[in-house]
Motif scaffolding. Structure first.
Motif, mmCIF file in Angstrom:
data_model
loop_
_atom_site.group_PDB
_atom_site.id
_atom_site.type_symbol
_atom_site.label_atom_id
_atom_site.label_comp_id
_atom_site.label_asym_id
_atom_site.label_seq_id
_atom_site.Cartn_x
_atom_site.Cartn_y
_atom_site.Cartn_z
ATOM 1 N N GLU A 26 0.835 -1.202 0.000
ATOM 2 C CA GLU A 26 0.000 0.000 0.000
ATOM 3 C C GLU A 26 0.869 1.251 0.000
ATOM 4 O OE1 GLU A 26 -3.691 2.083 2.446
ATOM 5 O OE2 GLU A 26 -2.730 0.284 3.269
ATOM 6 N N GLU A 27 1.918 1.266 0.809
ATOM 7 C CA GLU A 27 2.810 2.428 0.866
ATOM 8 C C GLU A 27 3.469 2.670 -0.489
ATOM 9 O OE1 GLU A 27 6.926 3.886 2.976
ATOM 10 O OE2 GLU A 27 5.701 2.405 4.019
ATOM 11 N N GLU A 28 3.908 1.593 -1.137
ATOM 12 C CA GLU A 28 4.536 1.744 -2.453
ATOM 13 C C GLU A 28 3.541 2.263 -3.482
ATOM 14 O OE1 GLU A 28 7.978 -1.692 -2.421
ATOM 15 O OE2 GLU A 28 5.871 -2.319 -2.522
ATOM 16 N N CYS A 29 2.285 1.826 -3.376
ATOM 17 C CA CYS A 29 1.254 2.322 -4.298
ATOM 18 C C CYS A 29 1.054 3.822 -4.140
ATOM 19 C CB CYS A 29 -0.065 1.586 -4.062
ATOM 20 S SG CYS A 29 -0.049 -0.142 -4.583
ATOM 21 N N VAL A 30 1.142 4.302 -2.904
ATOM 22 C CA VAL A 30 0.932 5.718 -2.624
ATOM 23 C C VAL A 30 2.147 6.547 -3.035
ATOM 24 C CG1 VAL A 30 0.619 7.417 -0.765
ATOM 25 C CG2 VAL A 30 -0.703 5.306 -0.750
ATOM 26 N N THR A 31 3.347 6.041 -2.755
ATOM 27 C CA THR A 31 4.548 6.864 -2.922
ATOM 28 C C THR A 31 5.314 6.639 -4.216
ATOM 29 O OG1 THR A 31 5.920 5.238 -1.752
ATOM 30 C CG2 THR A 31 4.877 6.974 -0.418
ATOM 31 N N SER A 32 4.915 5.659 -5.020
ATOM 32 C CA SER A 32 5.686 5.338 -6.228
ATOM 33 C C SER A 32 5.726 6.483 -7.225
ATOM 34 C CB SER A 32 5.103 4.109 -6.936
ATOM 35 O OG SER A 32 5.462 2.944 -6.259
ATOM 36 N N ASP A 33 6.898 6.649 -7.787
ATOM 37 C CA ASP A 33 7.071 7.501 -8.959
ATOM 38 C C ASP A 33 6.800 6.562 -10.136
ATOM 39 O OD1 ASP A 33 8.079 8.729 -11.260
ATOM 40 O OD2 ASP A 33 9.810 9.594 -10.222
ATOM 41 N N TRP A 34 5.619 6.656 -10.709
ATOM 42 C CA TRP A 34 5.164 5.671 -11.691
ATOM 43 C C TRP A 34 6.036 5.653 -12.938
ATOM 44 C CZ3 TRP A 34 2.479 1.828 -10.117
ATOM 45 C CH2 TRP A 34 1.760 1.979 -8.937
ATOM 46 N N ARG A 35 6.551 6.796 -13.314
ATOM 47 C CA ARG A 35 7.444 6.843 -14.472
ATOM 48 C C ARG A 35 8.733 6.068 -14.171
ATOM 49 N NH1 ARG A 35 7.756 10.054 -19.053
ATOM 50 N NH2 ARG A 35 9.825 10.069 -19.994
ATOM 51 N N ARG A 36 9.303 6.319 -13.017
ATOM 52 C CA ARG A 36 10.539 5.630 -12.624
ATOM 53 C C ARG A 36 10.290 4.120 -12.467
ATOM 54 N NH1 ARG A 36 13.992 8.548 -8.662
ATOM 55 N NH2 ARG A 36 14.948 9.218 -10.590
ATOM 56 N N LEU A 37 9.158 3.752 -11.884
ATOM 57 C CA LEU A 37 8.826 2.339 -11.722
ATOM 58 C C LEU A 37 8.684 1.665 -13.092
ATOM 59 C CD1 LEU A 37 8.199 -0.023 -9.867
ATOM 60 C CD2 LEU A 37 5.805 0.731 -9.844
ATOM 61 N N GLY A 38 8.043 2.353 -14.027
ATOM 62 C CA GLY A 38 7.921 1.813 -15.385
ATOM 63 C C GLY A 38 9.282 1.653 -16.038
ATOM 64 N N GLU A 39 10.165 2.622 -15.812
ATOM 65 C CA GLU A 39 11.513 2.542 -16.374
ATOM 66 C C GLU A 39 12.267 1.352 -15.786
ATOM 67 O OE1 GLU A 39 15.466 5.359 -16.852
ATOM 68 O OE2 GLU A 39 13.573 6.256 -16.253
ATOM 69 N N THR A 40 12.146 1.155 -14.483
ATOM 70 C CA THR A 40 12.796 0.015 -13.823
ATOM 71 C C THR A 40 12.227 -1.305 -14.343
ATOM 72 O OG1 THR A 40 13.193 1.335 -11.839
ATOM 73 C CG2 THR A 40 13.245 -1.061 -11.580
ATOM 74 N N ASP A 41 10.911 -1.382 -14.462
ATOM 75 C CA ASP A 41 10.284 -2.603 -14.978
ATOM 76 C C ASP A 41 10.736 -2.876 -16.417
ATOM 77 O OD1 ASP A 41 8.944 -3.020 -12.580
ATOM 78 O OD2 ASP A 41 7.025 -2.249 -13.304
#
Length: 189
Positions: A26-41
């Motif tokens: 839940e914390e990661e869902c709230v605080t994620s930088d979605w662009r950065r997470l997509g780049e990492t994925d």
């Protein structure tokens, strides 16, 4: 067409995600930088539909990920994953590839990946046969007073030697194909 492919990927990804473990807390869902997470994925070779797993994990907490930002990051990250050098390395290590490279990067990544993976798989097969033969030889040495069992194990060794001969030939062909692939890359096909 691109939007249709994106939507189809989301639907397929969502179906796969139903049985998957949560990718984010839940914390990661709230605080994620979605662009950065997509780049990492993307940089780790996750397929484009992987965002659906994040969506499924976050929806349990009432949070909607920013799929557009994730996709923008994934588009950048996947280009660092789908390189010929990375394909060669992953194939040589026998690593899994999720068919995640986009069409424009696919050939450059997959040709060295599959050529190296073929060598890796052939070596694994050869080594398994050698190992099985060694185990049988040891078992034969340990058999006391049972000629029938000893004969059966010797027959199995002979069959495995034939398989080993074929496996070594398969490995030589795979190594030749890999050398050809590298030569073709050097001369620019």
């Amino acid at each position: 067409m691109k939007n249709m492919t994106w939507a189809l990927s989301l639907v397929v990804g969502a179906a796969l995600a139903l049985g998957a473990c949560a990718t984010l807390s839940e914390e990661e869902c709230v605080t994620s930088d979605w662009r950065r997470l997509g780049e990492t994925d993307g940089a780790s070779g996750k397929p484009i539909g992987f965002v659906a797993e994040h969506q499924a994990a976050c929806s349990k907490h009432g949070i909607t990920p920013d799929a557009a930002a994730w996709r923008a990051g994934w588009d950048g990250g996947i280009t660092t994953f789908c390189t010929p050098a990375n394909g060669a390395r992953l194939g040589a290590e026998g690593r899994y590839y999720a068919d995640s490279c986009p069409i424009d990067l696919k050939d450059g990544f997959e040709a060295p990946y599959y050529a190296n993976k073929k060598v890796y798989d052939a070596r694994q097969h050869r080594d398994q046969l050698r190992s099985r033969i060694d185990v049988l030889r040891y078992e034969i040495d340990e058999i006391r007073d049972d000629d029938k069992e000893r004969r059966e194990k010797r027959r199995e060794i002979e069959r495995l030697r034939d398989d080993l001969w074929d496996a070594e030939d398969e490995l030589r062909r795979a190594e030749d194909d890999l050398r050809y692939e590298r030569f073709a890359d050097l001369v620019g096909r």
